[in-house]
Design an enzyme around this catalytic site. Structure first.
Site, mmCIF file in Angstrom:
data_model
loop_
_atom_site.group_PDB
_atom_site.id
_atom_site.type_symbol
_atom_site.label_atom_id
_atom_site.label_comp_id
_atom_site.label_asym_id
_atom_site.label_seq_id
_atom_site.Cartn_x
_atom_site.Cartn_y
_atom_site.Cartn_z
ATOM 1 N N GLY A 295 1.118 -1.238 5.167
ATOM 2 C CA GLY A 295 1.606 -2.320 5.991
ATOM 3 C C GLY A 295 0.617 -3.263 6.625
ATOM 4 N N GLY A 296 -0.572 -3.482 6.031
ATOM 5 C CA GLY A 296 -1.482 -4.491 6.556
ATOM 6 C C GLY A 296 -1.816 -4.262 8.015
ATOM 7 N N THR B 87 0.847 -1.188 0.000
ATOM 8 C CA THR B 87 0.000 0.000 0.000
ATOM 9 C C THR B 87 0.878 1.231 0.000
ATOM 10 O OG1 THR B 87 -1.674 -1.187 1.292
ATOM 11 C CG2 THR B 87 -1.783 1.198 1.384
#
Length: 539
Positions: free
Chosen positions: A435-436, A354
């Site tokens: 970063g999830g 992302t």
């Protein structure tokens, strides 16, 4: 270059900026420069962000792209914050039975069957630009100019892109169109090499000439529908034609320092707000030492437990997300935290590739923006004619019953969540990261270090970070600590019951954070992350 150094040490001086006309932070210098040039010409923060979003899609194609989703959190002077949700919706043919009939026990993450969402990013750009009065709006061709130039004439390959292609290129090269677009010479480009994407450049020119809506209801949509059908994706022309991004209201919560805003479901903005609200009740008075990390990690576990149990498409949730931010629930969560012992990790974790960017202008507008393909290069399915790779965010759905179960036209749970805060002293802060599962954790570290403990914006971002669970580039469930943390802090965390793991300093797995601040005086400042290839630039 050593893994123990920032990814762009030559750009250390570009990681902070201050000005009065405009400011932007981005994880790639070219995107920041695209936004700055628009601001310098008198463009708004919204227009600068569209220019930066287009450029970052070209120069950081492993992290985001025109075939992905995007979310905006916008605060304009004298107005309430507004969210633009560019969250893709599932194809009409994307049903549980569609995947069960193809022998999937869970949703695929690569290939045609993973490309099951209509990409929402470009529609979100259009809705954002619609907020700018047409009489003063810069031409779309101007906003897409830098991105088009980088695609057609080339841009130097970043370390992050080269590394990602080296890791995932062999796997993805077997998927339709990927090798032709991203590995045209059949090899991984090295850092610094000029990298061209001519098909994507042509698509950007067409969008400038035909309008952004042509991606959904024009020749570009028809090209994609034909390609996707031939490749075996469930997406069809009708899915594109029926899609539009949406305006909505943010979630918000008051804490001691001000009011926090984030995006509503299906994003995990709820979790980001919960972490900071819980931590605000814990009375931690310093960001030095293991107690600070322990309490934020424990707040994260409580927030993620709620997220994992309750979150889904808001149309399918049993409870309104705002109700999950009720003061008594925050108090109960804070009271459940043991200062002397770590609680179990709730799992499961979410990965994610992302980008986050922020911008502000002299007219009082502040933008927090995030754009993504989900995993590195998304599904890998790439249309050679347009140069667009399609996201795999649909893998965020579940085939099991629950609020996040797959259904046609439904939106999956999203890790994406851009943050924004109105502080009691009048500052407006836009902040975020990729970063999830790391996104809410890094937001919490950045916010608390800057707002609660008085670090400078740049220092709050560059300080060593931690990460609980999986994220981009790593799938272990440990509590990861960057190398600059002392052995004493690590030992204390282990004594508290955390399962720690050391990772290199300035590691990409800790995200590419950034922030932009508007001060009551009119001063604008921004900072970017040394873990990225980015910059903060002001004018």
């Amino acid at each position: 270059m050593s893994e123990n150094t920032p990814t762009n040490p030559a750009n250390v001086s570009k990681l902070y900026a201050s000005g009065e006309k405009g400011c932007i932070s981005a994880p790639h210098y070219a995107a920041a420069e695209s936004g700055r040039s628009v601001l310098a010409e008198g463009g708004t923060a919204i227009e600068a962000m569209v220019a930066a979003a287009a450029t970052i899609a070209v120069v950081y194609p492993h992290m985001n792209g025109l075939g992905g989703d995007a979310f905006w959190l916008i605060k304009r002077k004298g107005e309430e914050p507004i969210v633009i949700s560019g969250c893709g919706r599932a194809a009409e043919r994307a049903t549980v039975n569609y995947y069960r009939d193809r022998s999937y026990a869970e949703l695929p993450v690569r290939g045609p069957d993973a490309a099951l969402l209509v990409p929402g990013a470009i529609s979100s750009w259009k809705l954002a630009l619609d907020l700018v009065p047409e009489a003063r709006r810069l031409p779309l061709e101007r906003l897409l100019r830098d991105a088009t130039d980088h695609a057609i004439n080339g841009c130097p390959v970043s370390r992050s892109l080269s590394r990602t292609l080296d890791i995932f290129g062999p796997e993805l090269s077997t998927i339709d169109g990927f090798e032709q677009v991203f590995l045209p010479d059949g090899r991984v480009p090295v850092e610094g090499e000029l990298y061209r994407q001519p098909a994507l450049g042509t698509t950007l020119r067409r969008l400038a000439a035909e309008g952004l809506d042509s991606f959904y209801r024009g020749p570009i949509a028809e090209t994609h529908a034909h390609f996707l059908e031939k490749a075996g994706s469930p997406l069809g022309l009708g899915d594109f034609q029926s899609y539009t991004a949406e305006y909505t209201k943010p979630l918000s919560i008051a804490v001691s320092a001000g009011t926090l805003y984030n995006t509503p479901p299906p994003t995990q903005g709820l979790a980001s707000l919960l972490i900071l609200a819980i931590f605000d009740r814990l009375g931690v008075r310093s960001d030095d030492g293991s107690s600070y990390i322990h309490h934020l990690v424990e707040a994260t576990k409580r927030a993620f437990a709620v997220r994992n149990a309750k979150l889904g498409d808001s149309d399918s949730m049993e409870v309104n997300a705002s109700a999950l931010l009720a003061p008594h629930l925050i108090t109960e969560a804070a009271a459940s935290i043991d200062a002397t012992r770590a609680a179990p990790w709730p799992g499961p974790s979410q990965l994610g590739g992302t980008i986050w960017m922020g911008a502000a202008d002299s007219e009082g507008a502040v933008v927090s923006f995030i754009q993504s393909l989900f995993w590195e290069f998304g599904s890998g399915l790439t249309c050679p004619e347009t140069g667009i790779v399609f996201e795999n965010r649909g893998a965020g759905f579940s085939l099991a019953q629950g609020p996040n179960q797959l259904a046609p036209r439904k939106r999956p749970v999203h890790t994406l969540n851009p943050g924004l805060a109105e502080l009691n002293d009048g500052r407006v802060l836009a902040y975020g990261t990729m970063g999830g599962d790391g996104q809410p954790q890094t937001q919490a570290a950045l916010f608390t270090r800057y707002v609660l403990f008085g670090r400078t914006l740049a220092d709050a971002i560059s300080q060593p970070r931690w990460l609980l669970g999986k994220t981009w580039g790593n799938s272990s469930l440990s509590l990861k600590l960057e190398g600059r943390f002392s052995a004493e802090i690590e030992n204390q965390l282990n004594t508290l019951g955390h399962n720690t793991e050391r990772v290199p300093d300035y590691s990409e797995m800790m995200g590419h954070a950034g922030a932009v601040v508007m001060h009551p005086s009119g001063q604008l400042e921004g900072a970017s992350d040394p873990r990225s290839d980015g910059a903060a630039i002001a004018c």
